[in-house]
Design an enzyme around this catalytic site. Structure first.
Site, short mmCIF file in Angstrom:
data_model
loop_
_atom_site.label_atom_id
_atom_site.label_comp_id
_atom_site.label_asym_id
_atom_site.label_seq_id
_atom_site.Cartn_x
_atom_site.Cartn_y
_atom_site.Cartn_z
N LYS A 178 160.96 44.22 -29.27
CA LYS A 178 160.76 42.47 -29.69
C LYS A 178 159.98 41.73 -28.52
O LYS A 178 160.30 42.42 -27.19
CB LYS A 178 162.02 41.70 -29.77
CG LYS A 178 162.69 41.45 -28.72
CD LYS A 178 164.51 40.70 -29.12
CE LYS A 178 164.62 40.17 -27.91
NZ LYS A 178 165.67 39.28 -27.23
N LYS B 82 169.21 47.25 -23.33
CA LYS B 82 169.26 46.70 -21.87
C LYS B 82 169.85 48.34 -21.03
O LYS B 82 169.52 47.66 -19.40
CB LYS B 82 169.90 45.35 -21.66
CG LYS B 82 168.71 44.64 -22.13
CD LYS B 82 169.34 42.98 -21.70
CE LYS B 82 168.56 42.28 -22.26
NZ LYS B 82 169.04 40.75 -21.84
N LYS C 20 160.99 37.67 -22.32
CA LYS C 20 160.66 37.35 -21.61
C LYS C 20 161.06 38.25 -19.85
O LYS C 20 160.69 38.05 -19.46
CB LYS C 20 161.69 36.34 -20.70
CG LYS C 20 163.07 36.20 -21.05
CD LYS C 20 163.65 35.08 -20.93
CE LYS C 20 164.89 34.05 -21.46
NZ LYS C 20 165.29 35.06 -21.89
N1 AQP Z 1 160.54 37.72 -29.64
C1 AQP Z 1 162.06 37.00 -29.78
N2 AQP Z 1 161.14 36.16 -31.15
C2 AQP Z 1 162.61 35.27 -31.35
N3 AQP Z 1 162.98 35.04 -30.73
C3 AQP Z 1 163.48 35.19 -29.79
N4 AQP Z 1 164.42 35.02 -29.08
C4 AQP Z 1 164.25 35.71 -28.35
N5 AQP Z 1 163.27 36.80 -28.23
C5 AQP Z 1 162.64 36.92 -29.33
C6 AQP Z 1 165.68 34.26 -29.10
O1 AQP Z 1 165.52 33.95 -27.89
C7 AQP Z 1 166.87 32.67 -27.83
C8 AQP Z 1 166.53 33.56 -26.89
O2 AQP Z 1 167.72 33.98 -26.10
P1 AQP Z 1 168.46 35.03 -24.53
O3 AQP Z 1 167.51 34.57 -23.75
O4 AQP Z 1 169.83 34.42 -24.74
O5 AQP Z 1 167.75 36.16 -24.95
P2 AQP Z 1 167.59 37.13 -25.60
O6 AQP Z 1 167.31 37.02 -27.05
O7 AQP Z 1 167.18 38.63 -24.84
O8 AQP Z 1 165.63 37.18 -25.61
P3 AQP Z 1 164.94 37.58 -24.09
O9 AQP Z 1 163.68 36.20 -24.54
O10 AQP Z 1 164.09 39.09 -25.14
O11 AQP Z 1 165.82 37.46 -23.10
P4 AQP Z 1 165.99 38.89 -22.31
O12 AQP Z 1 164.54 39.60 -21.96
O13 AQP Z 1 166.51 38.21 -20.71
O14 AQP Z 1 166.62 39.83 -22.95
C9 AQP Z 1 167.53 33.69 -28.15
O15 AQP Z 1 168.03 32.78 -30.02
C10 AQP Z 1 166.56 34.30 -29.28
O16 AQP Z 1 167.53 35.01 -30.44
#
Ligand code: AQP
Length: 328
Positions: A192, A111, A195
């Site tokens: 991955k 990030k 969002k």
């Molecule tokens: N691509 C993915 N595949 C499987 N699991 C996923 N998670 C996120 N992306 C995937 C799981 O969703 C939960 C929420 O995570 P978060 O919102 O705390 O942050 P993150 O892991 O960083 O998810 P994002 O969607 O990628 O958010 P941003 O873009 O804001 O960083 C977690 O349990 C994560 O493992």
């Protein structure tokens, strides 16, 4: 009964990755465990957020939790910022963590990559995440594969605290799904699905219109071999789509390979889009109903009340052990 804790950041529209990797497990776990599921709004601000958008996204995640099947009578659903103990234990955990271990976090590296200035919040975020979990003395943390490293740190911090101040904090275990633990981006299978990715074509949002879902899947990157075969090392794009398919259709990878033997990617993608739309459509209908009735607000109020109670018990004991003078 084991205690379960997890959360999702309202940092964008929830994706199919969040659903398969996290929320579906939340729903399963609530039947057998005491569950705390939060919307981690304090985490979302580790990267800049537009206030109006943050408010809307926070409401949306809470409503999606309920729409996906989290039952407020079974699970404690709340907003992280409604339980001030998170910020307080977060600070205490920050003081127990080392620069070196935070610098090793791959999510921080990803990030902050290429950014001119990186907020300190992004750097110390894993210490706040540790506090989130330890506050509830959680035994199990359902997360996607990407959060494994943060959970390791949480375990290290709990053990460090227990070593210095006496056995008290529960050392949590990760609960990672076998299939779908890491759903990859539609435009780049080395990343991955996220969002907060600026390219909306890279993810399927849970609130995407079915027509948009069909378009995104038809445009998803594939190789030129036109062979529906699961081989993540050599065919990462189609393998990722096959994982999504397996999940959405409730089929095994072998069944999918057999079904599309000798076929090009077109029919596979077309069916995949239908399965994903069918998975998401009832969720969307329920989501709109929750937003219309506002039923998530009462759930959040009750959830936060219960969460504060549990969190305060842990925080008070942590402070006592660390040598703080408690209010008389
Ligand atoms: N691509 C993915 N595949 C499987 N699991 C996923 N998670 C996120 N992306 C995937 C799981 O969703 C939960 C929420 O995570 P978060 O919102 O705390 O942050 P993150 O892991 O960083 O998810 P994002 O969607 O990628 O958010 P941003 O873009 O804001 O960083 C977690 O349990 C994560 O493992």
């Amino acid at each position: 009964m084991k205690r379960v804790l997890s959360g999702i950041q309202p940092s964008g529209q929830l994706t199919l990755g969040n659903y398969i990797g996290a929320i579906q497990n939340f729903v399963k776990l609530q039947h057998e465990h005491e569950c705390f599921f939060m919307v981690v709004d304090l985490h979302a601000i580790t990267v800049p957020q537009e206030p109006e958008k943050l408010r809307e996204q926070t409401e949306a995640v809470a409503a999606l939790y309920i729409a996906a099947g989290l039952d407020p009578n079974k699970s404690n659903i709340f907003l992280q910022s409604h339980v001030h103990q998170h910020a307080e234990l977060g600070w205490l955990m920050t003081t127990l963590s080392y620069m070196g271990e935070l610098e090793r976090m791959t999510q921080f590296k990803d990030k902050s990559e290429g950014k001119q200035s990186v907020g300190t919040g992004l750097f110390v975020y894993p210490a706040l995440m540790a506090a989130d979990i330890l506050l509830y003395q959680a035994d199990l943390v359902p997360v996607g594969d990407d959060q494994k490293q943060h959970l390791e740190l949480t375990r290290d911090l709990a053990a460090r605290f227990n070593g210095r101040f006496g056995e008290f904090l529960t050392v949590p275990e990760p609960y990672i799904p076998e299939v779908g633990a890491r759903i990859m981006s539609l435009d780049d299978a080395s990343k991955k699905m996220s969002k907060s990715n600026p390219n909306p074509g890279s993810f399927i949002a849970l609130l995407d219109d079915p027509a948009v879902i069909r378009k995104k899947i038809s445009r998803a990157k594939t190789d030129s071999e036109a062979l529906v075969k699961y081989d993540p090392a050599n065919k990462p794009e189609i393998s990722n789509l096959m994982s999504i398919y397996a999940h959405a259709a409730g089929m095994s990878i072998a069944e999918i390979e057999a079904k599309y033997e000798g076929q090009m990617y077109g029919p596979f993608k077309k069916d995949l889009a239908e399965h994903v739309a069918a998975l998401i459509e009832p969720l969307q209908a329920r989501y709109h109903e929750v937003r219309r009735t506002g039923e998530h607000h009462e759930a959040l109020r009750r959830g936060a009340e219960r969460a504060r109670e549990a969190a305060e018990q842990t925080l008070t004991e942590v402070k006592r052990r660390m040598g703080f003078v408690l209010p008389q």
